[in-house]
Scaffold this motif. Structure first.
Motif, PDB file in Angstrom:
ATOM      1  N   THR A  88       0.824  -1.110  -0.139  1.00 56.18           N
ATOM      2  CA  THR A  88       0.190  -0.023  -0.160  1.00 56.18           C
ATOM      3  C   THR A  88       0.825   1.314  -0.149  1.00 56.18           C
ATOM      4  O   THR A  88       0.488   2.265  -0.890  1.00 56.18           O
ATOM      5  N   ALA A  89       2.007   1.278   0.702  1.00 57.50           N
ATOM      6  CA  ALA A  89       2.766   2.395   0.984  1.00 57.50           C
ATOM      7  C   ALA A  89       3.563   2.792  -0.239  1.00 57.50           C
ATOM      8  O   ALA A  89       3.708   4.022  -0.715  1.00 57.50           O
ATOM      9  N   SER A  90       3.777   1.772  -1.075  1.00 57.12           N
ATOM     10  CA  SER A  90       4.617   2.123  -2.380  1.00 57.12           C
ATOM     11  C   SER A  90       3.855   2.236  -3.494  1.00 57.12           C
ATOM     12  O   SER A  90       4.177   2.474  -4.761  1.00 57.12           O
ATOM     13  N   GLY A  91       2.285   2.191  -3.270  1.00 55.70           N
ATOM     14  CA  GLY A  91       1.408   2.369  -4.476  1.00 55.70           C
ATOM     15  C   GLY A  91       1.217   0.996  -5.327  1.00 55.70           C
ATOM     16  O   GLY A  91       0.547   1.203  -6.295  1.00 55.70           O
ATOM     17  N   GLN A  92       2.102  -0.234  -4.963  1.00 57.01           N
ATOM     18  CA  GLN A  92       1.652  -1.302  -5.594  1.00 57.01           C
ATOM     19  C   GLN A  92       0.473  -1.892  -5.599  1.00 57.01           C
ATOM     20  O   GLN A  92      -0.051  -2.291  -6.689  1.00 57.01           O
ATOM     21  N   ALA A  93      -0.265  -1.905  -4.520  1.00 61.88           N
ATOM     22  CA  ALA A  93      -1.483  -2.673  -4.383  1.00 61.88           C
ATOM     23  C   ALA A  93      -2.407  -2.080  -5.338  1.00 61.88           C
ATOM     24  O   ALA A  93      -3.433  -2.876  -5.968  1.00 61.88           O
ATOM     25  N   SER A  94      -2.614  -0.604  -5.667  1.00 59.66           N
ATOM     26  CA  SER A  94      -3.386  -0.231  -6.541  1.00 59.66           C
ATOM     27  C   SER A  94      -3.354  -0.246  -8.000  1.00 59.66           C
ATOM     28  O   SER A  94      -3.938   0.122  -8.679  1.00 59.66           O
ATOM     29  N   THR A  95      -1.929  -0.708  -8.174  1.00 62.46           N
ATOM     30  CA  THR A  95      -1.423  -0.682  -9.612  1.00 62.46           C
ATOM     31  C   THR A  95      -1.286  -2.116 -10.389  1.00 62.46           C
ATOM     32  O   THR A  95      -1.083  -2.378 -11.243  1.00 62.46           O
ATOM     33  N   VAL A  96      -1.379  -3.169  -9.441  1.00 65.67           N
ATOM     34  CA  VAL A  96      -1.102  -4.613  -9.443  1.00 65.67           C
ATOM     35  C   VAL A  96      -2.337  -4.974 -10.602  1.00 65.67           C
ATOM     36  O   VAL A  96      -3.692  -4.886 -10.067  1.00 65.67           O
ATOM     37  N   ASP A  97      -2.107  -5.387 -11.750  1.00 60.45           N
ATOM     38  CA  ASP A  97      -3.370  -5.850 -12.731  1.00 60.45           C
ATOM     39  C   ASP A  97      -3.049  -7.039 -13.254  1.00 60.45           C
ATOM     40  O   ASP A  97      -1.970  -7.573 -13.141  1.00 60.45           O
ATOM     41  N   ILE A 283      -0.297 -12.509  -8.241  1.00 57.93           N
ATOM     42  CA  ILE A 283      -0.449 -13.839  -7.518  1.00 57.93           C
ATOM     43  C   ILE A 283      -0.224 -13.875  -6.131  1.00 57.93           C
ATOM     44  O   ILE A 283      -1.041 -14.482  -5.420  1.00 57.93           O
ATOM     45  N   ARG A 284       0.979 -12.994  -5.692  1.00 57.69           N
ATOM     46  CA  ARG A 284       1.417 -13.235  -4.369  1.00 57.69           C
ATOM     47  C   ARG A 284       0.224 -12.420  -3.394  1.00 57.69           C
ATOM     48  O   ARG A 284      -0.260 -12.876  -2.469  1.00 57.69           O
ATOM     49  N   LEU A 285      -0.240 -11.361  -4.015  1.00 56.85           N
ATOM     50  CA  LEU A 285      -1.340 -10.529  -3.341  1.00 56.85           C
ATOM     51  C   LEU A 285      -2.740 -11.560  -3.176  1.00 56.85           C
ATOM     52  O   LEU A 285      -3.353 -11.488  -2.001  1.00 56.85           O
ATOM     53  N   VAL A 286      -3.077 -12.247  -4.110  1.00 52.83           N
ATOM     54  CA  VAL A 286      -4.086 -13.160  -4.164  1.00 52.83           C
ATOM     55  C   VAL A 286      -3.766 -14.175  -3.275  1.00 52.83           C
ATOM     56  O   VAL A 286      -4.725 -14.507  -2.335  1.00 52.83           O
TER      57      VAL A 286
END
Length: 309
Positions: A88-97, A283-286
């Motif tokens: 979240t802090a790095s903005g990755q969670a919102s840009t992973v697609d 895949i890691r997030l899911v």
């Protein structure tokens, strides 16, 4: 919040978690990109801070003590939370697609995954999910699916497996069915009852013997190869079937059959993926979200209470 009680260092906790997950100090050092002596010092410092011994250190092995085992569950939750914070802090969670394919049983897909997928959409709205609800095992090595939820650990060495938890399996029927047919008093009585079966009933017979009773294929008056259909037939009062407590507990009309006279089966829940887990952020997030949410479901699913008559 008792801030004074939180006195340990996250780096020390991470060293402990990595060593427990990887199985040795050397493997943990490689995973974290640190030296083995550094990790050892961090774990020793954590033990001194907490006042417990976390590992029984041998020449080539690092085994968890009872204190370490009890602490590990909480530390895993911290690790998963820390990973989410970093994303979240790095903005990755919102840009992973991209797309992630999950295979599970039909019942798991219909009952438990909807709420988990809602949370996933909130965290990573650009990830698209394909659910393959099927009883057969998909081949992750051939990329038929990215993540599998299974009740047996695969033996392929190139797959990453994580034991999420364990539930129990028992026989269930509706109270109306048992009022109509009478509640069996002994395992031997089950030979006189109709069962709801699966598509390969002969494969279920050894498990029934393990539970402590014998029936024949003639007892399966209705069979289906999909979990939701089986649940519908049982809830209609058409027979007895084996269910896990986490599913049966969702339906208050169900009652466990012979709870004190039959052995309950251990049913582990594994999350499985391929090696891309280490390089694919989506895949890691899911995978991590499934692990967290399914673990919570399993820990919150005590056996349903039975009404004795």
């Amino acid at each position: 919040m008792n801030w004074q009680a939180i006195s340990f260092d996250w780096n020390q906790v991470r060293a402990f978690l990595a060593t427990a997950e990887e199985g040795s100090l050397s493997a943990a050092a490689r995973a974290l990109g640190q030296t083995q002596p550094t990790l050892s010092r961090q774990i020793t410092a954590l033990e001194e801070t907490l006042g417990v011994i976390l590992f029984q250190r041998g020449h080539r092995s690092t085994d968890l003590t009872q204190s370490g085992i009890e602490l590990l569950e909480h530390v895993r939750a911290m690790g998963e939370a820390a990973n989410r914070i970093s994303l979240t802090a790095s903005g990755q969670a919102s840009t992973v697609d991209g797309q992630v394919t999950i295979t599970s049983t039909d019942t798991m897909a219909a009952v438990f995954l909807p709420k988990i997928l809602r949370k996933l959409r909130e965290q990573a709205p650009k990830i698209s999910i394909e659910i393959i609800g099927a009883s057969e095992i998909r081949d992750l090595r051939k990329r038929e699916a990215d993540i599998a939820i299974r009740h047996a650990r695969p033996d392929q060495s190139d797959l990453y497996c994580k034991l999420i938890g364990e539930t129990k399996g028992a026989l269930y029927a509706t109270r109306d069915f048992l009022d109509e047919w009478g509640r069996p008093e002994t395992p031997e009585d089950l030979k006189n009852y109709p069962f709801i079966g699966f598509d390969r009933n002969e494969e279920a017979l050894p498990y029934f013997r393990e539970m402590g009773f014998e029936i024949s294929l003639d007892n399966f008056r209705i069979s289906a190869n999909r979990g939701p259909a089986i649940m519908a037939y049982v809830r209609e009062g058409l027979g007895i079937t084996p269910l896990t407590h986490d599913f049966a507990g969702l339906y208050p009309e169900l009652e466990m059959v012979l709870p004190d006279k039959l052995k309950q089966l251990d049913v582990p829940v594994w999350l499985v993926t391929h090696q891309e887990l280490k390089t694919s952020r989506r895949i890691r997030l899911v995978f991590d979200l499934l692990a967290e949410e399914l673990s919570a479901i399993l820990h919150a699913s005590p056996p349903p209470q039975n009404i004795s008559q």
